[in-house]
Each structure stands twice: as C-alpha cells, then as structure tokens.
Design an enzyme around this catalytic site. Structure first.
Site, PDB file in Angstrom:
ATOM      1  N   HIS A 148     -31.720  18.259  -8.618  1.00  0.00           N
ATOM      2  CA  HIS A 148     -31.900  19.391  -7.700  1.00  0.00           C
ATOM      3  C   HIS A 148     -32.657  18.912  -6.459  1.00  0.00           C
ATOM      4  O   HIS A 148     -33.634  18.170  -6.584  1.00  0.00           O
ATOM      5  CB  HIS A 148     -32.696  20.498  -8.391  1.00  0.00           C
ATOM      6  CG  HIS A 148     -33.041  21.631  -7.474  1.00  0.00           C
ATOM      7  ND1 HIS A 148     -32.139  22.623  -7.152  1.00  0.00           N
ATOM      8  CD2 HIS A 148     -34.193  21.915  -6.811  1.00  0.00           C
ATOM      9  CE1 HIS A 148     -32.728  23.479  -6.335  1.00  0.00           C
ATOM     10  NE2 HIS A 148     -33.972  23.078  -6.101  1.00  0.00           N
ATOM     11  N   GLY A 177       0.798  -1.225   0.000  1.00  0.00           N
ATOM     12  CA  GLY A 177       0.000   0.000   0.000  1.00  0.00           C
ATOM     13  C   GLY A 177       0.822   1.262   0.000  1.00  0.00           C
ATOM     14  O   GLY A 177       0.304   2.339  -0.285  1.00  0.00           O
ATOM     15  N   LYS A 192      -7.232  10.673   5.939  1.00  0.00           N
ATOM     16  CA  LYS A 192      -8.663  10.803   5.639  1.00  0.00           C
ATOM     17  C   LYS A 192      -9.521  10.188   6.743  1.00  0.00           C
ATOM     18  O   LYS A 192     -10.638  10.651   7.007  1.00  0.00           O
ATOM     19  CB  LYS A 192      -9.007  10.146   4.292  1.00  0.00           C
ATOM     20  CG  LYS A 192      -8.233  10.675   3.119  1.00  0.00           C
ATOM     21  CD  LYS A 192      -8.182  12.190   3.093  1.00  0.00           C
ATOM     22  CE  LYS A 192      -7.085  12.703   2.177  1.00  0.00           C
ATOM     23  NZ  LYS A 192      -5.728  12.635   2.732  1.00  0.00           N
TER      24      LYS A 192
END
Length: 468
Positions: free
Chosen positions: A440, A39, A51
């Site tokens: 929307h 990784g 994160k």
C-alpha cells in the site's frame, strides 16, 4: 535437396520464432523460414509500434494534465519524424535481439517464402531461386493479414490498414476508423493525443464488442472525453473520395444516413489467416482457419500450426504459448494447451485488461456466478497519481468462491492482470485473494479490495442461510 531438418518452422513471428527456439533447446536440428522481417506482425506492424506510439500519447496527456497540477512546460510541439524514428529504432533493436537468439540457438534462418509440399518437405523461394529442404516435422506459423470487407467504392479510395498506417508521412488532420475493435480503439487513442479529429464507425452495438460490456461502456466514455466521435450500430454503405477527402456513408442505429468525411481512412475490421504456405496440401480447416487439436497438430500427423493461422485468440502471447506446445509435441514430448487463463489487453488510455470468463459467458455456460467490483476512486495510489477512473471486477463461482474471470479498466491494468491470471491458474478463490497481503498504496490493491468485498458478501449470505 541440400539440407534436412528434424523441425522446420514456416513463419518468424511470435509463434514461429518461439517454436523454433524451443525446438532447438530440445536438441532438434531446426530451420526457420521467414519471407519478411523477423518478429512478424506483432513486432513490425502491430504490438510494438502501436505501443511505442501509445507511450508517446501517454506522455502528451501527462504533460497536459501537469498544467492543472502547477507544472508549466510552455507550448507543446510535436515532431512526428522523431516519433517515427524512435518507433523504428525500437523495432530494429528487437529484430536484432530475435536474430541473436536464433543464431545462438544454431537455428538456420531462410529469408524467403516457405511452402509445404505434398511429400512433407518444404520449398523455399528466395531472390536467388528455389530450394527444397527436408523436414521430418513442420510447424506452420504464417500469421494473418488485415481483413478488408467488400465495401462499395473502397477499391477506388486511398485507405490504410494496420499494415500501412504506421508510416504516414505527417500527422493527419482527421481520420475515420472503420472498426471499433481492439486495433481500431488503440489507433483512435494515438491519433486523438496527436490532435487529430477522430471518428470511429462500428457495426456492433458497442466498441470492443467481444469484451466485458461494462469495460466497453467505460472505454467509450473515456474515448468521448478525448473528443473521439463514436458511431456504434452503424452499417457502412459505401465510401468515396473527392480530391484528398474520403467520405464514409453509413446508416446509424436509428436508421439515419450519415456522411462522414476525413483526410485519412483506416480500415480496421479484423484479420484473416495467411494460408499461402499450405496451398499444396489438403489440411482440414475450421472455417477460414487451419484446424488443430490441443497439441497443435493439424489433420496431417507431422504438421502443426500455431498463431493467427488457427484463429482463436489472435494474440502474440497466445501464439507463443502455442508455439511452445507445438515444438514440444514435434520433438516427441507430449504437451497440450489450456486456453482458460488467457489474458487479453487493450492498450488504450486508460487501458482494459481481462482474463477468463465474462459474467455473460459464465451465465451462458450455466455457471452460477457472483461478481464484485472495486472502483479506482477508492484507491489512494490512483487518486494521488491523478488516475481515479477505473475499476477491478472479480467474477467468481457462487458455491466455492473460485475466481473464474477478472476484468480491469483503468491506468496500468495491463501490467496488473497477471496477478489475477496466476490466481485463476492455481484455481484460487476470493477467500485466498482476500488473505494475500498487498503493498500500500498500489493500484493492484483494487484486486485485493474486490476480493475482500466478495468474501464479506459470501459470509453475509452464509449467516442469512444459518439464521433462516
């Protein structure tokens, strides 16, 4: 020599393991060599742990904001041990996922240090000794390490880099961050949410100086709202330590000497390439980085390089894209990389995301550009979510309206930038973006609204020309 492979990848980060998986998918006998954990920096000491902590920070901010909305939760308490455990659990799970994919792809994984030899083979040094494996093609993906500048006194001070800061035993009371780039501002956001007193010292005249100036100004304003102290244009002169207190002496933009103190010091001043795997061969370099062409090939025809070791965009997704291209070419499939549509994300709270050229860069290239911006304050979704600060700015070529850059600042923009990337990848125009129906209410409507405003101005200019 015990084993021989068609493609050997040195480095198991997002560039290396993606290259290995792609090579195996193309039917090539592949080996991957990784000295540390699978990784790379991204998973173990970068993207993923930061994160994870940033999500913790977001939740803390939401809980505090909820009080103003009539949602009471009582006193907020923090368990840093549980936060670290969750961070480690996430990392372990993703490491396991990579290992599973490599096993599924029948890729031989060597846990050791790989060194490219002059004869083209690769030596692997493990705890059990040394082994040389044959390699028809080699992909170097050895990444980078934190760059620590030669600051007077730093050798005698206990400081952290992004490699060590994730495993602090406790939440620090105060921290000074030397460097206001992407890594520095993300850590500032994390610590501020944990109620740490945070100070950033940046030598450039603004934070995240490589990004859009308006986005930088927006981020600086919001960091200050969190209580983070910013010293931009500040040159560090020396650092010193008395007991557990670290002091950074710097000269600010006005020439005034400042002595800033904290119990924790983080040096976040960029990264340098790890060239340890190629010290036995003479590969051409571009400054400190390995030089490659657009097929990711180095100055030796059978050797490719990807990721941080070649410089450029030091981003995980850039390394992965480069890994795919390198593996394709190593497997005999001609491929090249195009960096024009490379999204860039800063995961502060609020976030910054951009793709393509900035307005300043476009003008330097002699491109006649127009820009249009739509503020989040005009978004029903942003207002109802209590996230009205931010904007979407579209940068487009004046004659045909082709979108050549987009800058977004605000909540969730790192999830929204891919729409802009797709338009740019397909050479889309503001007219086409203005015709695309958006749901929307959404914050992604701000991209649409900015395009609509751009089209209206273009049409207005055309009418003025016709009338004139």
């Amino acid at each position: 020599m015990k084993s021989s492979y068609e493609i050997v990848v040195i480095g198991g980060g997002p560039g290396g393991y993606v290259a290995a998986l792609n090579a195996a998918e193309l039917g090539k006998k592949t080996a991957l060599i990784e000295a540390d954990f699978l990784g790379g920096t991204c998973l173990n000491r970068g993207c993923i742990p930061s994160k994870t902590y940033l999500k913790h920070s977001e939740i803390i901010e939401q809980i505090e904001k909820a009080k103003d909305w009539g949602i009471e939760t009582g006193s907020l308490t923090l368990s840093f041990d549980k936060m670290k455990k969750r961070k480690n659990d996430v990392i372990e799970r993703l490491r396991g996922g990579i290992a599973f994919l490599l096993k599924q792809g029948k890729i031989d994984v060597y846990n050791g240090f790989g060194t490219l030899l002059a004869d083209g083979n690769v030596m692997v040094k493990t705890e059990l000794g040394e082994e040389t494996i044959g390699a028809e093609k080699v992909i170097v993906a050895t990444g980078s390490t934190p760059a620590v500048p030669p600051i007077p006194g730093l050798d005698s001070v206990h400081y952290h880099t992004s490699d060590t800061i994730f495993d602090l035993p406790d939440i620090p009371k105060s921290v000074i961050i030397i460097g206001g780039g992407v890594i520095g501002v993300e850590f500032a956001t994390i610590f501020a949410a944990l109620k740490t007193e945070v100070t950033i010292v940046e030598a450039a005249d603004r934070i995240v100086p490589t990004e859009d100036a308006e986005a930088s100004k927006f981020l600086a304003k919001n960091l200050k709202k969190k209580g983070i102290k910013l010293h931009v244009g500040a040159k560090v002169q020396q650092v010193e330590q008395t007991g557990s207190v670290k002091t950074v002496v710097c000269v600010d933009a006005k020439g005034k000497e400042l002595a800033l103190s904290a119990d924790t010091l983080l040096v976040s001043t960029g990264r340098r390439p790890n060239l340890s795997a190629v010290k036995e061969v003479n590969l051409e370099q571009n400054g400190p980085f390995l030089k490659v062409n657009d097929q990711m090939e180095t100055s030796i025809s059978h050797v490719y390089a990807v990721g941080d070791v070649i410089g450029g965009w030091q981003l995980a997704h850039a390394a992965s894209a480069e890994g795919v291209v390198a593996a394709n070419n190593a497997a005999g499939i001609q491929d090249s990389i195009d960096y024009k549509v490379m999204p860039r994300c800063i995961y502060t709270l609020p976030e910054i995301a951009s793709v393509g050229l900035s307005e300043e860069e476009a003008k330097k290239q002699g491109i006649e550009v127009r820009t249009e911006k739509f503020d989040f304050a005009g978004s029903g979704k942003a207002l109802s979510a209590g996230e009205p600060e931010g904007f979407t700015k579209v940068i487009f070529e004046a004659k045909y309206g082709e979108i050549i850059g987009v800058v977004m600042a605000g909540a969730h923009v790192t999830e929204m930038i891919s729409e802009a990337s797709a338009f740019m990848y397909l050479e889309g125009t503001v007219e086409e973006a203005a015709k695309m129906i958006h749901p929307h209410p959404t914050i992604s409507e701000t991209f649409f609204e900015a395009a609509v405003k751009a089209v209206q101005k273009l049409e207005s200019r055309k009418k003025m020309v016709l009338v004139g």
